[in-house]
Design a protein around this motif. Sequence first.
Motif, PDB file in Angstrom:
ATOM      1  N   GLY A 103      42.968  40.902  31.280  1.00 58.46           N
ATOM      2  CA  GLY A 103      44.091  40.387  31.515  1.00 58.46           C
ATOM      3  C   GLY A 103      44.497  38.878  31.993  1.00 58.46           C
ATOM      4  N   LEU A 104      45.566  38.225  31.763  1.00 55.13           N
ATOM      5  CA  LEU A 104      45.768  36.940  32.252  1.00 55.13           C
ATOM      6  C   LEU A 104      46.082  36.711  33.729  1.00 55.13           C
ATOM      7  N   SER A 105      46.119  37.818  34.566  1.00 55.83           N
ATOM      8  CA  SER A 105      46.485  37.973  36.024  1.00 55.83           C
ATOM      9  C   SER A 105      46.083  38.995  36.243  1.00 55.83           C
ATOM     10  N   MET A 106      45.880  39.017  37.602  1.00 55.19           N
ATOM     11  CA  MET A 106      45.361  40.470  38.319  1.00 55.19           C
ATOM     12  C   MET A 106      46.444  41.348  38.169  1.00 55.19           C
ATOM     13  N   ALA A 107      47.658  41.207  38.097  1.00 60.29           N
ATOM     14  CA  ALA A 107      48.695  42.086  37.967  1.00 60.29           C
ATOM     15  C   ALA A 107      48.548  42.929  36.532  1.00 60.29           C
ATOM     16  N   GLU A 108      48.062  42.061  35.477  1.00 63.05           N
ATOM     17  CA  GLU A 108      48.033  42.545  33.975  1.00 63.05           C
ATOM     18  C   GLU A 108      46.807  43.411  34.066  1.00 63.05           C
ATOM     19  N   ASP A 109      45.603  42.933  34.599  1.00 59.43           N
ATOM     20  CA  ASP A 109      44.560  43.805  34.690  1.00 59.43           C
ATOM     21  C   ASP A 109      44.965  45.130  34.962  1.00 59.43           C
ATOM     22  N   LEU A 110      45.420  45.269  36.406  1.00 58.70           N
ATOM     23  CA  LEU A 110      45.552  46.286  37.185  1.00 58.70           C
ATOM     24  C   LEU A 110      46.702  47.538  36.205  1.00 58.70           C
ATOM     25  N   ALA A 114      45.560  50.811  35.014  1.00 54.06           N
ATOM     26  CA  ALA A 114      46.478  52.271  35.074  1.00 54.06           C
ATOM     27  C   ALA A 114      46.799  52.976  33.897  1.00 54.06           C
ATOM     28  N   GLN A 115      46.988  52.247  32.627  1.00 53.60           N
ATOM     29  CA  GLN A 115      47.576  52.736  31.437  1.00 53.60           C
ATOM     30  C   GLN A 115      46.047  53.629  31.174  1.00 53.60           C
ATOM     31  N   ILE A 116      45.071  53.071  31.192  1.00 56.86           N
ATOM     32  CA  ILE A 116      43.914  53.691  30.566  1.00 56.86           C
ATOM     33  C   ILE A 116      43.615  55.092  31.675  1.00 56.86           C
ATOM     34  N   GLU A 117      43.796  54.959  32.899  1.00 54.52           N
ATOM     35  CA  GLU A 117      43.640  55.997  33.897  1.00 54.52           C
ATOM     36  C   GLU A 117      44.509  57.261  33.290  1.00 54.52           C
ATOM     37  N   LYS A 149      39.057  41.023  46.065  1.00 55.04           N
ATOM     38  CA  LYS A 149      40.455  41.640  45.969  1.00 55.04           C
ATOM     39  C   LYS A 149      40.741  42.401  44.844  1.00 55.04           C
ATOM     40  N   MET A 150      40.270  41.715  43.638  1.00 54.08           N
ATOM     41  CA  MET A 150      40.477  42.600  42.335  1.00 54.08           C
ATOM     42  C   MET A 150      39.899  43.867  42.332  1.00 54.08           C
ATOM     43  N   PHE A 155      39.668  49.711  42.141  1.00 55.02           N
ATOM     44  CA  PHE A 155      39.158  51.174  42.395  1.00 55.02           C
ATOM     45  C   PHE A 155      39.806  51.893  43.253  1.00 55.02           C
ATOM     46  N   SER A 156      41.158  51.373  43.553  1.00 53.35           N
ATOM     47  CA  SER A 156      41.973  52.125  44.454  1.00 53.35           C
ATOM     48  C   SER A 156      43.098  53.030  43.470  1.00 53.35           C
ATOM     49  N   ILE A 157      43.096  52.531  42.162  1.00 61.42           N
ATOM     50  CA  ILE A 157      43.832  53.263  41.100  1.00 61.42           C
ATOM     51  C   ILE A 157      43.132  53.693  39.994  1.00 61.42           C
ATOM     52  N   PHE A 158      41.975  53.320  39.627  1.00 62.20           N
ATOM     53  CA  PHE A 158      41.099  53.483  38.616  1.00 62.20           C
ATOM     54  C   PHE A 158      39.610  54.556  38.990  1.00 62.20           C
ATOM     55  N   HIS A 159      39.766  55.487  38.339  1.00 62.37           N
ATOM     56  CA  HIS A 159      38.482  56.615  38.802  1.00 62.37           C
ATOM     57  C   HIS A 159      37.644  56.921  37.768  1.00 62.37           C
ATOM     58  N   LYS A 160      37.749  56.171  36.577  1.00 67.50           N
ATOM     59  CA  LYS A 160      36.788  56.374  35.495  1.00 67.50           C
ATOM     60  C   LYS A 160      35.794  55.209  35.600  1.00 67.50           C
TER      61      LYS A 160
END
Length: 312
Positions: A103-110, A114-117, A149-150, A155-160
């Motif tokens: 992503g071009l930002s942390m928000a986009e990465d997250l 979240a979509q993949i999760e 921070k990233m 890891f707070s939202i992604f568990h794969k």
Amino acid sequence: MVNLTTSLHNYTFQNPLMNASGVHCYTTEQLDELLASDAGTLVTKSATTEYRQGNPEPRYRNLALGSINSMGLPNEGLKYYLDYVLGKQTDAQVPPLFLSVAGLSMAEDLEMLAQIEKTDFNGLTELNLSCPNVPGKPQVAYDFEATEKMLDEAFSIFHKPLGVKLPPYFDLAQFDIMANILNKYPLAYINTINSVGNGLYIDVDSETVAIKPKGGFGGLGGAYILPTALANVHAFRQRLNPEIAIIGTGGVQNGADVFAHILAGADMVQVGTQLAKDGPAVFTRLTQELTNLMTEKNYQTLADFRGKVKTL
């Protein structure tokens, strides 16, 4: 009898070779060609949320000792690559695949994580923290506070199973700091290195730079960067928790270079510039050259020499 099988996290691959993200992995046709080759697996083009055209051409150029590029993250968008890897999961002949996001930002990465999760993707996800070719955007992995921070958020939202793609580091203190950060998280692997950023190639005959974006500044690949790549693989293998695997990337031209990456501590090895130059047939040559070298040295498995480089 030489056995090239390797493991990463809880996954097994027939050999340690794969493409470097960004090379021969933009379209489903290219990805299918990788699957049909002698590569052990593949990684998709680093995706942004939506389609992205990337930087103006010419943005890649082969050079005598490698390549220079400033691609600007051209890609078809996350859904395109996610649909592809999900569609291959039902094929027993297909190895576990790697899905790359940048992503071009942390928000986009997250948002993408979240979509993949939410899906049943059962391969490995790679978070690209090293994207040196987007004008005006710094690399997250050179900002240690931002990296921590990233990863906290990820890891707070992604568990794969999750790995990170890293840029090259050049100071031993940087290896110490970064390894201390990475060791805090249940990472499946790190991928080191991305291209050596902001090189400049000048054609003396025409008195011009080699590529158009960023006034000619771009990421170096190929033989230029092999020693830097090996240094990063070895430095991190010395510092990371043993359960964090390492994918070595950078400078692979032949089987001896693959051997060197594994000797430095790599579990798998990616090929970029040489794949761009030779196409997917490069994996047939590399696996044969690696097999021949191991036979000469009486090594039967990769574990026989992985991480066992000798010092003077």
